[in-house]
Scaffold this active site. Structure first.
Site, short mmCIF file in Angstrom:
data_model
loop_
_atom_site.label_atom_id
_atom_site.label_comp_id
_atom_site.label_asym_id
_atom_site.label_seq_id
_atom_site.Cartn_x
_atom_site.Cartn_y
_atom_site.Cartn_z
N ASP A 189 9.06 2.69 1.49
CA ASP A 189 8.13 3.13 2.22
C ASP A 189 8.12 2.92 3.70
O ASP A 189 7.63 2.18 3.92
CB ASP A 189 6.26 2.58 1.26
CG ASP A 189 5.71 3.63 1.40
OD1 ASP A 189 5.42 3.76 2.89
OD2 ASP A 189 4.31 3.60 1.29
N PHE B 246 0.99 -1.33 -0.10
CA PHE B 246 0.21 -0.35 0.10
C PHE B 246 0.91 1.26 -0.39
O PHE B 246 1.84 1.49 0.98
CB PHE B 246 -1.08 0.22 1.10
CG PHE B 246 -1.94 0.63 1.50
CD1 PHE B 246 -2.97 1.24 0.16
CD2 PHE B 246 -1.71 2.71 1.42
CE1 PHE B 246 -4.22 2.57 0.23
CE2 PHE B 246 -2.29 3.39 1.90
CZ PHE B 246 -3.72 3.09 0.58
N LYS C 164 2.56 9.66 8.16
CA LYS C 164 2.10 9.31 9.67
C LYS C 164 2.04 10.17 10.16
O LYS C 164 1.79 11.21 10.71
CB LYS C 164 1.62 8.09 9.30
CG LYS C 164 0.22 7.43 8.74
CD LYS C 164 -0.53 6.05 8.35
CE LYS C 164 -0.47 5.69 7.64
NZ LYS C 164 -0.36 5.08 6.21
C1 LIG Z 1 -1.25 5.29 4.65
C2 LIG Z 1 0.37 4.76 4.24
C3 LIG Z 1 0.05 5.35 2.96
C4 LIG Z 1 -0.74 6.65 2.62
O1 LIG Z 1 -0.28 7.57 3.14
P1 LIG Z 1 -1.15 8.89 3.17
O2 LIG Z 1 -0.99 9.98 4.25
O3 LIG Z 1 -2.84 8.58 3.49
O4 LIG Z 1 -1.27 9.84 1.86
C5 LIG Z 1 1.44 5.17 2.15
N1 LIG Z 1 1.79 3.92 2.28
C6 LIG Z 1 1.69 3.22 3.85
C7 LIG Z 1 2.73 2.83 4.00
C8 LIG Z 1 0.72 3.79 4.24
O5 LIG Z 1 0.55 3.40 5.68
#
Ligand SMILES: *Cc1c(COP(=O)(O)O)cnc(C)c1O
Length: 403
Positions: free
Chosen positions: A227, A142, A256
């Site tokens: 990420d 994700f 986050k």
């Molecule tokens: C939540 C998340 C995202 C997206 O972040 P947003 O601030 O909602 O755009 C991307 N990568 C990972 C691993 C996430 O947990």
């Protein structure tokens, strides 16, 4: 209409039905206040939060140092564009860069998806002279909701209805190094992955997987992009989750928890990679604004001064102990996956009723991929609160079994 707290949950929900676009599944609760691991609704009911802010509440709701820093900053300078220098932004870049172990240099934006967009662009800019532009990503990943990060997200359910996706992405099965090797071709510039998959079900990589990705990147001249939007900032007991392994990425993305609950994203890259992000190639108007940067500095200070990296590891050990014991009595638990304060409990059944029953008993948790209960508790949650929440969860799981 001034103080929104004067409305009942029911009134807020009625207004939402009329005026908010319904793109979220929401619980019928309107929250008005938070402190540490607790939140309160409009009727004054209190909930214990094992999932504060979807991982943004790494140091709890309204962490005092962040509140103070934001209050001071908001009365001093709210926003100036990146045509000027500001002290909070450079101090934050220094704190993040020094912690990478590779002298990382920072770019700031406002969310996780934007951080990954920036990383994909940076990887393509680096690959351009050799005609390389493709990015390999993994099943179950994700990376966000904007078109680039969404294309990188190798889960068909998130693509449904908004195709065509962007060209230049190859998908490989998570955990399978041979599959990753096969997904690489002469036009590949990077591999993008989460060190531990969050939304994908708290998937901890099999032994040697991340090291193997690093070797593939070195062998083929690719950038390794991690990420760490969910795993970063101490969630796993290290500032960056990759520090749990003997590897370093070329680019790491954050969001986050970065600014203790204030919206902020960013990436940190090796200087020789980062230099390709020249004036004109990329920008974010609000990126690195003084309020978010001060909030992030206060977050780092809190984690450091309160010993929260060590605390994350301890929290992981407590949950491991609790859930391993529970698993003995609760055959619907099929697996427990924990790294620091990132906790996944896989069930043999749909987890939705578990989340709902916990809410009824005053405990907030999450369920992802239908069957994985996901907990991302605050690093300053106290032992008694962990106990209280785990008792509720154990109760709910054991009653499900007998019903
Ligand atoms: C939540 C998340 C995202 C997206 O972040 P947003 O601030 O909602 O755009 C991307 N990568 C990972 C691993 C996430 O947990």
């Amino acid at each position: 209409m001034m103080a929104t707290e004067t409305l009942s949950s029911e009134q807020v929900i009625a207004l939402a039905k009329q005026y908010l676009i319904g793109n979220y599944t929401r619980y019928p609760v309107c929250l008005v206040r938070g402190s540490g691991s607790w939140v309160w609704d409009a009727e004054g009911n209190r909930y214990l939060d094992f999932f504060p802010g979807w991982g943004c509440g790494l140091i709890g709701h309204c962490p005092p140092r962040v509140v103070q820093a934001v209050q001071e900053q908001v009365a001093t300078l709210i926003h100036v564009p990146n045509t000027w220098y500001t002290e909070p932004q450079v101090l934050l870049a220094k704190e993040l860069g020094e912690r990478t172990g590779f002298g990382g240099m920072a770019f700031f934006c406002n969310s996780g998806t934007e951080a990954n967009e920036a990383a994909i662009k940076l990887a393509r800019l680096n690959g351009k002279p050799k005609g390389k532009y493709k990015v390999v990503t993994l099943t179950g990943s994700f990376h966000g909701r904007t078109m680039g990060a969404l294309t990188a997200t190798a889960q068909p359910k998130y693509h449904a209805g908004v195709e065509p996706m962007l060209p230049g992405f190859n998908y490989a099965t998570y955990g399978d190094l041979d599959a990753v090797a096969k997904a690489i071709d002469g036009e590949t510039c990077a591999i993008l992955l989460e060190p531990i998959q969050g939304e994908g079900g708290v998937n901890i990589p099999p032994p040697g997987f991340l090291e193997g990705i690093r070797e593939l990147c070195d062998k083929h001249g690719l950038l390794m992009i991690l990420d760490e939007v969910q795993t970063g900032m101490g969630r796993t007991g290290q500032w960056y989750a990759y520090q749990n392994w003997a590897i370093q990425p070329d680019i790491v993305t954050l969001a986050k928890a970065l600014a203790g609950g204030v919206a902020m994203g960013g990436l940190v890259a090796k200087p020789e990679v980062a230099e390709k992000l020249k004036p004109g190639t990329h920008a974010a108007t609000f990126g690195g604004n003084p309020i978010a940067a001060r909030a992030a500095l206060a977050t780092i200070e809190t984690i450091e001064q309160d010993g929260l990296l060590e605390r994350a590891r301890h929290i992981g050990a407590i949950f491991q102990h609790r859930f391993t014991a529970l698993q003995q009595h609760c055959p619907i638990i099929s697996a427990v996956r924990i790294c620091g304060a990132m906790i996944g409990v896989e069930l043999k059944i749909d987890g939705t009723p578990v989340v709902q029953e916990c809410l009824r008993k005053g405990l907030l948790i999450n369920c992802t991929q239908q069957t994985v209960l996901r907990l991302l508790p605050a690093l300053n949650i106290i032992d008694e609160e962990i106990d209280e929440g785990c008792n509720i969860l154990a109760d709910v799981l054991q009653n499900l079994r007998s019903s």
